[in-house]
Design a protein around this motif. Sequence first.
Motif, PDB file in Angstrom:
ATOM      1  N   SER A  18       0.861  -1.186   0.000  1.00  9.96           N
ATOM      2  CA  SER A  18       0.000   0.000   0.000  1.00  9.96           C
ATOM      3  C   SER A  18       0.890   1.227   0.000  1.00  9.96           C
ATOM      4  O   SER A  18       1.907   1.261   0.697  1.00  9.96           O
ATOM      5  CB  SER A  18      -0.884   0.032   1.246  1.00  9.96           C
ATOM      6  N   ARG A  20       0.779   5.384   0.398  1.00  7.54           N
ATOM      7  CA  ARG A  20      -0.013   6.588   0.699  1.00  7.54           C
ATOM      8  C   ARG A  20       0.860   7.803   0.492  1.00  7.54           C
ATOM      9  O   ARG A  20       2.008   7.834   0.929  1.00  7.54           O
ATOM     10  CB  ARG A  20      -0.497   6.538   2.152  1.00  7.54           C
ATOM     11  N   LYS A  22       1.420  11.872   1.134  1.00  9.69           N
ATOM     12  CA  LYS A  22       0.994  12.990   1.974  1.00  9.69           C
ATOM     13  C   LYS A  22       0.472  14.104   1.087  1.00  9.69           C
ATOM     14  O   LYS A  22       1.118  14.494   0.119  1.00  9.69           O
ATOM     15  CB  LYS A  22       2.190  13.522   2.762  1.00  9.69           C
ATOM     16  N   PHE A  28      -3.759  12.127   3.743  1.00  5.90           N
ATOM     17  CA  PHE A  28      -3.109  11.158   2.874  1.00  5.90           C
ATOM     18  C   PHE A  28      -4.051  10.758   1.752  1.00  5.90           C
ATOM     19  O   PHE A  28      -5.265  10.785   1.924  1.00  5.90           O
ATOM     20  CB  PHE A  28      -2.761   9.891   3.667  1.00  5.90           C
ATOM     21  N   VAL A  29      -3.511  10.387   0.629  1.00  4.18           N
ATOM     22  CA  VAL A  29      -4.324   9.683  -0.363  1.00  4.18           C
ATOM     23  C   VAL A  29      -3.690   8.323  -0.610  1.00  4.18           C
ATOM     24  O   VAL A  29      -2.479   8.175  -0.608  1.00  4.18           O
ATOM     25  CB  VAL A  29      -4.449  10.425  -1.715  1.00  4.18           C
ATOM     26  N   ASN A  30      -4.550   7.335  -0.812  1.00  2.00           N
ATOM     27  CA  ASN A  30      -4.054   5.997  -1.095  1.00  2.00           C
ATOM     28  C   ASN A  30      -3.834   5.843  -2.588  1.00  2.00           C
ATOM     29  O   ASN A  30      -4.763   5.702  -3.353  1.00  2.00           O
ATOM     30  CB  ASN A  30      -5.075   4.947  -0.642  1.00  2.00           C
ATOM     31  N   SER A  33      -3.459   0.396  -3.023  1.00  2.00           N
ATOM     32  CA  SER A  33      -3.851  -0.293  -1.806  1.00  2.00           C
ATOM     33  C   SER A  33      -3.939  -1.799  -1.990  1.00  2.00           C
ATOM     34  O   SER A  33      -4.501  -2.286  -2.961  1.00  2.00           O
ATOM     35  CB  SER A  33      -5.162   0.283  -1.260  1.00  2.00           C
ATOM     36  N   GLY A  71       5.884   9.745   0.793  1.00  2.00           N
ATOM     37  CA  GLY A  71       4.845   8.729   0.898  1.00  2.00           C
ATOM     38  C   GLY A  71       5.184   7.638   1.889  1.00  2.00           C
ATOM     39  O   GLY A  71       6.338   7.435   2.249  1.00  2.00           O
ATOM     40  N   ASN A  72       4.144   6.970   2.364  1.00  3.47           N
ATOM     41  CA  ASN A  72       4.317   5.821   3.238  1.00  3.47           C
ATOM     42  C   ASN A  72       4.136   4.549   2.430  1.00  3.47           C
ATOM     43  O   ASN A  72       3.149   4.397   1.738  1.00  3.47           O
ATOM     44  CB  ASN A  72       3.251   5.822   4.327  1.00  3.47           C
ATOM     45  N   GLY A 287      -8.175   9.588  -4.502  1.00  2.54           N
ATOM     46  CA  GLY A 287      -8.720  10.313  -3.367  1.00  2.54           C
ATOM     47  C   GLY A 287     -10.153  10.763  -3.585  1.00  2.54           C
ATOM     48  O   GLY A 287     -10.819  11.239  -2.667  1.00  2.54           O
ATOM     49  N   THR A 290     -14.380   7.422  -1.894  1.00  2.00           N
ATOM     50  CA  THR A 290     -14.051   6.979  -0.545  1.00  2.00           C
ATOM     51  C   THR A 290     -14.818   5.726  -0.141  1.00  2.00           C
ATOM     52  O   THR A 290     -14.489   5.077   0.830  1.00  2.00           O
ATOM     53  CB  THR A 290     -14.362   8.085   0.477  1.00  2.00           C
TER      54      THR A 290
END
Lengths: 334, 337
Positions: A18, A20, A22, A28-30, A33, A71-72, A287, A290
């Motif tokens: 995943s 994400r 910033k 955050f937006v994915n 995923s 990003g994560n 984003g 949802t």
Amino acid sequence: MGTNLVKKEALLKVEDLSIRFKTGKNNFVNAVSQVNFTINKGETLALVGESGCGKSVTSLSIMRLISNSVGNIDGKIIFNDIDFNQLSEKKMRSIRGKDVSMIFQEPMTSLNPVHRIGRQISEVLKLHTDASGDELKKQTVDILKKVGIPRPEKIISEYPHQLSGGMRQRIMIAMAMACNPSLLIADEPTTALDVTIQAQILDLMNDLKTNYETAILLITHDLGVVAEMADRVMVMYYGQIVEEAHVKTIYKNPQHPYTIGLLNSIPSLEDEQDNLQPIEGNVPNIGEITKGCPFFSRCTQAHSKCFERNPPLIKTNNEHSVRCWLYIHEEALA
Amino acid sequence: MSEILLEVHNLKTYFPINKSFISKKKDFVKAVDGVTFKLLKGETLGIVGESGCGKSTTGRSILKLIEPTSGEIIFEGRDVLSLSKQELRKLRKQMQIVFQDPFASLNPRLRISSILEEALLTHGIGKSKKERRQKILEILQMVGLSAFHADRYPHEFSGGQRQRIGIARAIAVGPSLIIADEPVSALDVSVQAQILNLFQRLQKELGLTYIFIAHDLSVVKHISDRIGVMYLGRMVEFADKNQLFSEPLHPYTKSLMSSVPVPNPESEKKDRIILTGDVPNPVNPPLGCTFHPRCFACMEVCKTKNPRNIEVKPGHFVACHLFEPEIMDQETTSNFI
């Protein structure tokens, strides 16, 4: 092709990836995923999708080219039993370009304009092998020969701007293939090229694949290229895998409404069609959606369940996965 | 259908480049070098070719957006090149263009309604503001947008929607000819099909004639009635769509067609003709037939003499020495045909 005959041995496993990004202090937006897939040795896996579906980000994250500050990245990227996310940057650097290498879309911008071609290619060899001096030069010329560059002895002392787009993409492939990597990630390798040049490059990639048993992760939006190159296909939409199957299955028996829509959208060279059947609406921005299945608003077969919950990716048979409520329902009955 | 709308005769557009600063000797990029065709009312003419082959320059030269070097462009019996500025402006009401990049071809500071109104004002359509507004809403509806889109700015739209706006602007003034310069190549596949359908629907509803410029053979095949194939500024083959695809004659057309990947993994692997080398530099094109260094059927004559346009079958033109009667008689070449 012919993967059925060879014993499948996993080369790269991506588990629960995943990503994400910033977008603000706490926002955050994915982008991607829950992506899971495996690439076997010597196989070509095509990752298909339209702009913004997360296909390029997926490939960048495999190479760990997305910095933590933007990003994560969650999940595991296991290559030959090594988890990339556990490696130090130094270790990672010794893998990039040697075991896993990458070709980018824009041959115009991915070469350094102020260095000669020879230097850019030999840099890879310098970093990953012991070659030096004349040996290094000889190897550089050999690699250029391998990718079909005419007069390689001259080309090594030229600059990127002196070459055409097709030649530059060959140089990129030469750099990527310099250390005989076991995995080549090609991100839209022929999108910027003309069809006759594209045919040359695809041919070259197929040759390299058969001669060196390189596995290829091919990222593209061109379903013609996919049909010609891939063993297996993965279709992405809105950062998720929506369908995955053998290449023949995808074209013969597509299941996800998005895949079906994509295939119906391309004009055919072989048959005469009066009207194309496009997918209505537009590709959503990351984003934007949802809740529910992200394809809901464009889907012709959507029902209330699709609006409420995003379906899980399920296997409809051994080698075919799809993320759609239409098939989950059938499963439950059976 | 058989009425001629536009006639292009021996169109040449050269761009001068100063090769040497001192000698002032002038060289030219021959972007379009002797293109001739006739366009019938209500048809769609596809122009295909690779980057740099002059297809866009041809389109723009016809509208005189680029000044052609020589040649004749006859639109509805009037010579476009000899018109004065005012007359040309009036004529442009009849011929409009849709550009490739929907992100660059709309003014980011204007609302959609202003972008469309500008076109109406220029050509004096609609007497009052109210009338023009009414017209704008009508046009938006026609291209599949809604009234509330009129007061938005271009950045609020996706690529496909912007291309719809580009088309709206072109049809707003009621043209009879639209030149579409790669109108779908910047779009995603699923959206591309929407725009192609829109083009076809508008053609039926408004009786439009199109010149459709694209590099994607399957798109051109889908939308066109007749197709011209360009290479390095020249039209190398010109034929009815079905004729061209069932029986391509020019070696370049053949290799172009065999290069296109077919979206069907089980289709027979065709014998792909892979061209060697790249498209040559248009500043210094090869002598004789410009395609000869890459051609698989190259003969001695190709290296020195530029081939003429030969009508092999009614309506099927090809510029290749292979189809000169005296060469066609020789058996040695018959296997290429």
